[in-house]
Write a protein that holds these residues in place. Structure first.
Motif: not given
Length: 116
Positions: A34-35, A39
């Protein structure tokens, strides 16, 4: 001695180029978390299911002829950043990398997010 210097210079250049070309998901089997997905696009509409991240608003998947196959889950707390809790998740008959999410009479298509 000259051959050693040439090899050392080439190795240094390749090391620098390799360090500059990194991208989210690279060297991680291609799957983005998810990160990493956020990003790349902080406003992305994503959800995580079974350890994999899916994103909507991918133009070409809207043009695909896809049929819902079977329900495999529902959106729960912490799984998605924009989908409501309780939205139903379906597989598609034609592709394993696209899931369809249904809620409030709407359907959205989500593509599995892979890096390089």
């Amino acid at each position: 001695m000259r051959l050693f210097s040439t090899v050392l210079i080439l190795f240094s250049i390749l090391s620098m180029l390799n360090g500059c070309t990194g991208s989210p998901g690279q060297h991680l089997g291609g799957a983005l978390n998810k990160e990493q997905a956020l990003k790349l696009n902080p406003d992305a509409d994503i959800f995580e299911f079974d350890g994999e991240v899916y994103k909507t608003n991918v133009d070409w998947i809207e043009e695909e002829e896809l049929k819902k196959e079977k329900q495999i889950g529902e959106i729960k707390e912490g799984m998605a950043n924009k989908l409501p809790i309780g939205a139903k998740i379906f597989t598609t008959k034609e592709r394993k990398d696209i899931l369809i999410v249904e809620y409030d009479g709407k359907e959205k298509r989500y593509l599995l997010q892979l890096g390089e």
